[in-house]
Write a protein that holds these residues in place. Sequence first.
Motif, short mmCIF file in Angstrom:
data_model
loop_
_atom_site.label_atom_id
_atom_site.label_comp_id
_atom_site.label_asym_id
_atom_site.label_seq_id
_atom_site.Cartn_x
_atom_site.Cartn_y
_atom_site.Cartn_z
N LEU A 56 0.85 -1.19 0.00
CA LEU A 56 0.00 0.00 0.00
C LEU A 56 0.88 1.24 0.00
O LEU A 56 1.95 1.26 0.61
CB LEU A 56 -0.89 0.02 1.25
N CYS A 57 0.42 2.31 -0.65
CA CYS A 57 1.14 3.58 -0.60
C CYS A 57 1.12 4.07 0.84
O CYS A 57 0.06 4.14 1.46
CB CYS A 57 0.48 4.60 -1.52
N PRO A 58 2.27 4.40 1.42
CA PRO A 58 2.31 4.85 2.82
C PRO A 58 1.63 6.20 3.00
O PRO A 58 1.31 6.59 4.13
CB PRO A 58 3.80 4.92 3.14
N ILE A 59 1.40 6.94 1.93
CA ILE A 59 0.82 8.28 2.05
C ILE A 59 -0.70 8.24 1.88
O ILE A 59 -1.43 8.71 2.74
CB ILE A 59 1.45 9.23 1.00
N CYS A 60 -1.20 7.65 0.77
CA CYS A 60 -2.64 7.68 0.52
C CYS A 60 -3.32 6.34 0.75
O CYS A 60 -4.55 6.26 0.75
CB CYS A 60 -2.94 8.18 -0.89
N GLY A 61 -2.55 5.25 0.95
CA GLY A 61 -3.15 3.95 1.22
C GLY A 61 -3.62 3.21 -0.01
O GLY A 61 -4.21 2.14 0.09
N GLN A 76 -1.44 3.23 -9.72
CA GLN A 76 -0.25 4.04 -9.50
C GLN A 76 -0.78 5.37 -8.97
O GLN A 76 -1.37 6.14 -9.74
CB GLN A 76 0.48 4.24 -10.83
N CYS A 77 -0.61 5.64 -7.69
CA CYS A 77 -1.18 6.88 -7.17
C CYS A 77 -0.23 8.05 -7.48
O CYS A 77 0.90 7.85 -7.92
CB CYS A 77 -1.40 6.77 -5.66
N ALA A 78 -0.69 9.25 -7.22
CA ALA A 78 0.08 10.45 -7.57
C ALA A 78 1.20 10.71 -6.55
O ALA A 78 2.14 11.44 -6.84
CB ALA A 78 -0.84 11.65 -7.66
N CYS A 79 1.10 10.09 -5.36
CA CYS A 79 2.03 10.43 -4.28
C CYS A 79 3.49 10.22 -4.67
O CYS A 79 4.35 10.98 -4.28
CB CYS A 79 1.74 9.59 -3.05
N GLN A 80 3.76 9.18 -5.46
CA GLN A 80 5.16 8.83 -5.74
C GLN A 80 5.90 9.97 -6.42
O GLN A 80 7.08 10.14 -6.21
CB GLN A 80 5.21 7.59 -6.62
ZN LIG Z 1 -0.34 7.35 -2.71
#
Ligand SMILES: [Zn+2]
Length: 170
Positions: free
Chosen positions: A132-137, A144-148
Amino acid sequence: MQLDIGRALKSPGVEFEFALEEARAPEPWHGDELVFERPISLSGVYAAAGESILLRGEVRTTVSAPCADCLEPAVLPVSARVDEVFTREEDPDDPDRFTYEGHVLHLDDLVLGAILLEMPMRLLCRPDCKGLCPICGANLNHTQCACQKEMPSKQPFAALASLLNQDEEV
Ligand SMILES: [Zn+2]
Ligand SMILES: [Zn+2]
């Protein structure tokens, strides 16, 4: 799961083969974390030796549990060896020893214990689970979330280098 050992008690020293399969999968375990996807089967051999019953065999089933990284169900086929001695009397020196009454072995504790021993410390849905993305989950296996894009640059010295250049100019 039960095994009738009457034949073995009448013929000590003789090995008997057996194969058991539960009609349906057990209820989920550990606060529903461990789910049985298939009924449990156990097959092997047993024999009487004096007052003891020796039982050897293999437990098979398929379980699923939340993936350690992404929390989606991770499916695990389980095959576990069991090799156990059941005694008629409880052994005060070995309280973990399994006992039997009459001519029936109750095998649930043995079988479930063997399955738990096969469970890895970290069960993953697949070897390369992205987690899971540590920022948005977001589940990074699916999206592929935008956080990266906002993560720090992989060239930590770039900023330092430009600072040094500025010093030189002064
Ligand atoms: Zn994210
Ligand atoms: Zn996963």
